[in-house]
Design a protein around this motif. Structure first.
Motif, mmCIF file in Angstrom:
data_model
loop_
_atom_site.group_PDB
_atom_site.id
_atom_site.type_symbol
_atom_site.label_atom_id
_atom_site.label_comp_id
_atom_site.label_asym_id
_atom_site.label_seq_id
_atom_site.Cartn_x
_atom_site.Cartn_y
_atom_site.Cartn_z
ATOM 1 N N LYS A 81 -6.425 0.391 7.608
ATOM 2 C CA LYS A 81 -5.460 -0.588 8.138
ATOM 3 C C LYS A 81 -5.340 -0.492 9.658
ATOM 4 N N ALA A 82 -5.422 0.728 10.192
ATOM 5 C CA ALA A 82 -5.273 0.941 11.637
ATOM 6 C C ALA A 82 -6.558 0.646 12.411
ATOM 7 N N GLY A 83 -7.666 0.461 11.700
ATOM 8 C CA GLY A 83 -8.938 0.219 12.369
ATOM 9 C C GLY A 83 -9.622 1.484 12.838
ATOM 10 N N PHE A 84 -9.316 2.611 12.174
ATOM 11 C CA PHE A 84 -9.909 3.895 12.524
ATOM 12 C C PHE A 84 -11.088 4.188 11.609
ATOM 13 N N ASP A 85 -12.018 4.978 12.104
ATOM 14 C CA ASP A 85 -13.085 5.544 11.287
ATOM 15 C C ASP A 85 -12.574 6.912 10.851
ATOM 16 N N LEU A 86 -11.996 7.003 9.648
ATOM 17 C CA LEU A 86 -11.316 8.216 9.192
ATOM 18 C C LEU A 86 -12.147 8.949 8.152
ATOM 19 N N GLY A 115 0.804 -1.207 0.000
ATOM 20 C CA GLY A 115 0.000 0.000 0.000
ATOM 21 C C GLY A 115 0.839 1.261 0.000
ATOM 22 N N ASP A 116 0.161 2.396 0.148
ATOM 23 C CA ASP A 116 0.818 3.696 0.034
ATOM 24 C C ASP A 116 1.261 4.300 1.358
ATOM 25 N N ARG A 117 0.516 4.062 2.426
ATOM 26 C CA ARG A 117 0.820 4.741 3.691
ATOM 27 C C ARG A 117 0.312 3.897 4.853
ATOM 28 N N GLU A 118 1.005 4.046 5.959
ATOM 29 C CA GLU A 118 0.614 3.373 7.192
ATOM 30 C C GLU A 118 0.888 4.337 8.335
ATOM 31 N N PHE A 119 0.029 4.334 9.336
ATOM 32 C CA PHE A 119 0.245 5.198 10.486
ATOM 33 C C PHE A 119 1.332 4.627 11.374
#
Length: 110
Positions: free
Chosen positions: A67-72, A21-25
């Motif tokens: 991926k982090a499990g956030f509601d963004l 993927g492109d980005r990860e926190f």
């Protein structure tokens, strides 16, 4: 440990290159969520106005949030705001993540 009151975490970075993927926190973003003290799925609003509200950045942030499990949600201010009631959207978030680009540009818009 959660912050005892609403807190501003002023930092730089917060991302890492994922295996896929492109980005990860990275740890900084997760620390901000930890400070929020939320016990449910974290709600995060990302504001990329300083970089011009680039749609490809929104997609990368949405992927990282998933991926982090956030509601963004992405709040764009160019050319028109994403939401009609911006204050309501922001007050409903656990974390508001402002990033990238020209701080002068951002301050002028705000």
């Amino acid at each position: 440990m959660p912050a005892p009151q609403p807190t501003i975490l002023a930092t730089s970075g917060g991302y890492r290159t994922p295996e896929f993927g492109d980005r990860e926190f990275g740890p900084l973003v997760h620390y901000a969520v930890e400070l929020s003290g939320t016990t449910r799925k974290p709600k995060m609003c990302q504001i990329g106005t300083a970089a011009g509200d680039q749609r490809h950045q929104n997609a990368a942030m949405a992927e990282a949030g998933y991926k982090a499990g956030f509601d963004l949600v992405n709040l764009n201010l160019f050319a028109e705001p994403t939401f009609q009631h911006i204050e309501d959207v922001l007050l409903d978030q656990d974390v508001i993540w402002v990033h990238g680009g020209s701080v002068v540009n951002l301050l002028a818009v705000w």
